[in-house]
Design a protein around this motif. Structure first.
Motif, PDB file in Angstrom:
ATOM      1  N   ILE B 480       0.826  -1.217   0.000  1.00  8.15           N
ATOM      2  CA  ILE B 480       0.000   0.000   0.000  1.00  8.15           C
ATOM      3  C   ILE B 480       0.858   1.264   0.000  1.00  8.15           C
ATOM      4  N   VAL B 481       2.008   1.201   0.714  1.00  9.80           N
ATOM      5  CA  VAL B 481       2.877   2.377   0.785  1.00  9.80           C
ATOM      6  C   VAL B 481       3.424   2.710  -0.593  1.00  9.80           C
ATOM      7  N   ASP B 482       3.869   1.660  -1.316  1.00 14.97           N
ATOM      8  CA  ASP B 482       4.374   1.862  -2.667  1.00 14.97           C
ATOM      9  C   ASP B 482       3.309   2.468  -3.556  1.00 14.97           C
ATOM     10  N   LEU B 483       2.107   1.957  -3.389  1.00 17.46           N
ATOM     11  CA  LEU B 483       0.989   2.423  -4.214  1.00 17.46           C
ATOM     12  C   LEU B 483       0.746   3.912  -3.986  1.00 17.46           C
ATOM     13  N   ILE B 484       0.741   4.308  -2.696  1.00 17.87           N
ATOM     14  CA  ILE B 484       0.526   5.713  -2.373  1.00 17.87           C
ATOM     15  C   ILE B 484       1.652   6.568  -2.940  1.00 17.87           C
ATOM     16  N   LEU B 485       2.905   6.079  -2.744  1.00 18.22           N
ATOM     17  CA  LEU B 485       4.056   6.815  -3.254  1.00 18.22           C
ATOM     18  C   LEU B 485       3.976   6.967  -4.764  1.00 18.22           C
ATOM     19  N   TYR B 486       3.575   5.883  -5.429  1.00 14.36           N
ATOM     20  CA  TYR B 486       3.459   5.917  -6.881  1.00 14.36           C
ATOM     21  C   TYR B 486       2.455   6.999  -7.297  1.00 14.36           C
ATOM     22  N   ASN B 487       1.320   7.016  -6.564  1.00 10.30           N
ATOM     23  CA  ASN B 487       0.273   7.978  -6.899  1.00 10.30           C
ATOM     24  C   ASN B 487       0.721   9.416  -6.679  1.00 10.30           C
ATOM     25  N   ILE B 488       1.485   9.609  -5.607  1.00  5.72           N
ATOM     26  CA  ILE B 488       1.935  10.980  -5.334  1.00  5.72           C
ATOM     27  C   ILE B 488       2.963  11.422  -6.365  1.00  5.72           C
ATOM     28  N   LYS B 489       3.873  10.490  -6.710  1.00  3.72           N
ATOM     29  CA  LYS B 489       4.923  10.834  -7.677  1.00  3.72           C
ATOM     30  C   LYS B 489       4.332  11.170  -9.034  1.00  3.72           C
ATOM     31  N   ASN B 490       3.317  10.419  -9.409  1.00  3.20           N
ATOM     32  CA  ASN B 490       2.776  10.588 -10.758  1.00  3.20           C
ATOM     33  C   ASN B 490       1.527  11.447 -10.800  1.00  3.20           C
TER      34      ASN B 490
END
Lengths: 129, 650
Positions: B480-490
């Motif tokens: 979930i953390v990766d997913l959130i980070l991915y969303n914020i980055k992109n």
């Protein structure tokens, strides 16, 4: 905070003098209840520029506030008090214009325009299908 | 002597404005020469007005009471900052500021808009100079700040005490920047109609002016509202006062214009409508000036009004409005636009936005002038107070807020993509759960309309944030953390600006709804050492002290604010006593706690006890925060677009 006590005293004196002058008619010794606030916000101060009775410190407003307070203590309802004041001073004292012959346009024209807009939308939608 | 120079400069400016009009339109010479001369006179006109303004400011600073205007509105021992800003704290000075800003905008057009074809820019300069000329004549004939008097008095009358406040420093200039900025948009519209070969490129020219004016107008109104909130003493942030309404009208049409420009720029439709909005916006600016200056409507702003001058402004206003509308009607485009109508299109939703905004504009306008109309026709007097506007605005805001976040997700043409639909459903579910949670937590059994409106604000905010998620959001990642980070980055950078503005509007709605329905206030009589409770807070009155200012004395009334019996701060409301005029103003004491305010204003003061109004205003800070967010969003979107253009050029 007190830098020079004598100035404070002088200032207080002037101040007290001025307020006794301004509030000479004020005999209000009770706290204003929520209901007084509520009612006085519905009424316009007739001697001020666009303020309601609650906001204004004029003698007129003070008197009306006292009157409201008295009537509340006598057990009158909010509606009764407002309608009493209304019948005494006329429509102009009501912040919320009453719905009557001369305000139908004021109150209902916006909804009519909104309705016409929706109607146009409906017709256009059908026309383009 | 100084009055003579000021007058001379005003006459020179008038001559320059006249010359600019003649060179830009009337003379039959080559376009290049026309442009060269008229831009020269525009610059000259700006400099003349600027220096005459400086002279007036100098007269204020040096307290030169040989000028009637300075004597009437200034005094010797006024703080320097209010000597400088006091220039626009009265009718003559503020009209001079108005014209100064107008001339400054013309100057900016000459300096900035070099890429606009000369033929078009000449028309713009022509209209700008006509407006400037009209207002310069108005100043010279009815409101000359350089009128002399003799003998010269020793001390001045002084500035209206309510105006001696930091609010005076920024509120009027910002407001005028907004009002007058729309004159450039107006001039561009008239120019476009005169040229007849208008196409989308026109939107590129005017857009920056619309943005600049809209931002400054929004800031001006917001700061004015904040000023009234703490200075007028009873803690309201919007009074539906005629003058406030007058500033709201160009703001509403300006907002509509900003949105309809998007349609015109993107798909080239609704050209006439966009032009009409541009004309209306500046007309409302002029009307605002007329209403404030004429004094036909009573208001808290009526410090500077005069019916005689009102008539002049009415004439100026009518002239420009009638001329511009006639040009508009003559030039209505003959080719009818194709009549394919689909509801779920971006363009259609922007039209909904325009329609609702125009409706609210109509309500504000109608409600403001209705008592006047009624009285002049039937002699019956009524009052149209805030209650009326609040009642009518609730349903309009409802529709506006409901549709607002959907529009940006829709396509210009073709089908709505499934992702957008899914996101709207997702936001809807989130919002409905929010309603239920709020209803259960705050209200319990009773129903409260404000929960509904608060949720609408939530609906806008949730939708706008969800919108920022990257377009292809299908990640295999389980973490979930990766997913959130991915969303914020992109995150979808191009959308950020406009979505922040929309979030700002949501925040504003929440603030207004929550603050109006959950505020508590009461009027108390309190002695030294006593405690009075409001909401969760306790206020203890500690006594009074005094302080000395330049031209006033302050009476400070100290309160300690306690939460759960612990001291969390101090509130010191003031009574300000102006020595020269004898006026007493109240300065509210405000304690900021999270999004709330605890607010004290003092009424009558006696040695041992005072009367005070104390109130608790939850979420009230969101009102101003929301307005600032709208501006920040717009500025952000412009910066991001500039960055994007640079990147694509490289």
């Amino acid at each position: 905070m007190i830098k020079k006590p004598y100035i404070l005293i002088k200032f207080l004196l002037i101040y007290l003098l001025s307020i006794t002058f301004i509030y000479a008619s004020n005999i209000d010794e009770t706290e204003m209840s929520n209901e007084v606030i509520e009612i006085s916000k519905e009424l316009k101060c007739l001697v001020c520029d666009g303020q309601n009775i609650f906001e204004s410190n004029s003698n007129f407003s003070k008197d009306i506030k006292l009157y409201i307070n008295k009537e509340l203590i006598n057990g009158k309802e909010k509606k009764e008090i407002i309608s009493d004041i209304h019948s005494k001073y006329g429509d102009v004292i009501l912040m919320r214009p009453p719905i009557q012959r001369n305000t139908y346009i004021l109150w209902f024209l916006p909804s009519v325009i909104l309705f016409i807009g929706i109607l146009i939308l409906y017709i256009k939608r059908r026309g383009s299908d | 002597m100084i009055g003579l120079y000021g007058n001379l400069l005003l006459y020179l400016a008038t001559a320059a404005a006249l010359a600019a009009i003649i060179y830009s339109k009337v003379l039959r010479i080559k376009v290049d020469r026309k442009y060269k001369y008229s831009s020269f006179f525009i610059v000259a006109q700006f400099l003349f007005i600027f220096f005459s303004y400086l002279i007036l400011t100098y007269a204020y600073i040096t307290s030169d009471f040989s000028l009637l205007n300075v004597w009437q509105n200034s005094e010797l021992n006024k703080p320097l900052i209010y000597k400088i800003t006091g220039v626009w704290g009265n009718h003559e000075g503020s009209i001079l500021l108005w014209v100064l800003i107008l001339a400054f905008y013309s100057f900016l057009v000459v300096v900035i808009d070099r890429d606009v074809p000369k033929k078009n820019i000449l028309n713009v300069l022509f209209v700008q100079s006509s407006i400037t000329l009209a207002f310069l004549l108005f100043i010279i004939f009815t409101s000359n700040p350089f009128t002399l008097q003799h003998p010269v008095p020793y001390d001045g009358v002084g500035l209206n005490s309510l105006l001696q406040d930091p609010g005076l420093i920024i509120h009027p200039p910002l407001l005028y920047m907004g009002y007058v900025g729309f004159s450039v948009v107006f001039s561009y519209s008239i120019a476009a109609m005169l040229d007849k070969d208008l196409n989308n490129v026109w939107t590129r020219w005017v857009q920056k002016w619309v943005y600049l004016s809209w931002c400054t107008l929004t800031l001006g109104i917001t700061i004015g509202s904040w000023w009234a909130y703490y200075e007028l003493g009873w803690g309201g942030w919007w009074f539906w006062d005629p003058v406030e309404n007058a500033s709201l009208l160009p703001w509403i049409t300006g907002t509509a214009l900003m949105h309809s420009l998007i349609i015109y720029r993107s798909i080239g439709r609704h050209k006439d409508w966009t032009l009409l909005l541009a004309i209306l916006t500046f007309s409302f600016s002029l009307m605002g000036t007329f209403l404030v200056r004429s004094g036909i409507l009573t208001s808290v702003h009526s410090f500077a009004s005069d019916p005689q001058r009102g008539l002049w402004i009415l004439v100026i206003m009518s002239f420009f409005v009638i001329c511009s509308l006639s040009i508009f009607i003559i030039n209505l485009s003959e080719n009818k636009e194709k009549n394919n109508f689909f509801i779920f299109r971006k363009g259609t939703f922007i039209l909904f936005n325009n329609y609702l905004l125009m409706l609210s504009c109509f309500v504000v306008f109608f409600g403001t002038i209705y008592p006047l109309l009624l009285e002049s026709i039937t002699n019956e007097v009524i009052t149209v107070g805030p209650q009326y506007f609040n009642t009518i605005f609730i349903p309009i805001t409802f529709f506006l807020a409901l549709l607002m976040p959907i529009g940006p997700n829709l396509p210009w043409k073709g089908h709505v993509n499934t992702q957008a639909i899914n996101r709207i459903y997702m936001s809807a579910i989130l919002t409905i759960s929010l309603v239920i949670i709020l209803q259960v937590l705050i209200e319990g059994q009773t129903f409260n309309l404000s929960i509904f409106i608060i949720s609408l604000g939530g609906w806008i905010i949730i939708n706008s944030l969800v919108d920022l998620l990257p377009n292809n959001n299908r990640r295999e990642d389980k973490n979930i953390v990766d997913l959130i980070l991915y969303n914020i980055k992109n995150i979808n950078i191009q959308k950020i600006g406009s979505r922040i503005s929309h979030v700002g509007f949501g925040v504003l709605i929440i603030g207004v709804a929550a603050a109006s329905s959950y505020s508590e206030q009461k009027e108390i009589k309190i002695s030294i050492g006593e405690i009075s409770d409001i909401n969760r807070y306790s206020l203890q009155y500690d006594g009074l002290s005094s302080d000395i200012g330049d031209n006033y004395d302050d009476l400070l009334l100290s309160f300690t604010i306690l939460l759960d019996n612990k001291k969390i701060g101090e509130i010191i409301p003031k009574k300000r006593f102006f020595r020269n005029s004898g006026d007493i103003t109240t300065e509210a004491g405000i304690f900021r706690h999270n999004t709330s305010h605890v607010f004290i204003t003092v009424g009558e003061v006696q040695e041992n006890y005072i009367y005070a109004m104390i109130s608790y205003k939850p979420f009230v800070r969101m009102i101003w925060l929301g307005s600032f967010l709208m501006v920040i969003g717009l500025v952000g979107s412009v910066l991001i677009r500039i960055q994007f253009i640079r990147l694509t050029h490289d």
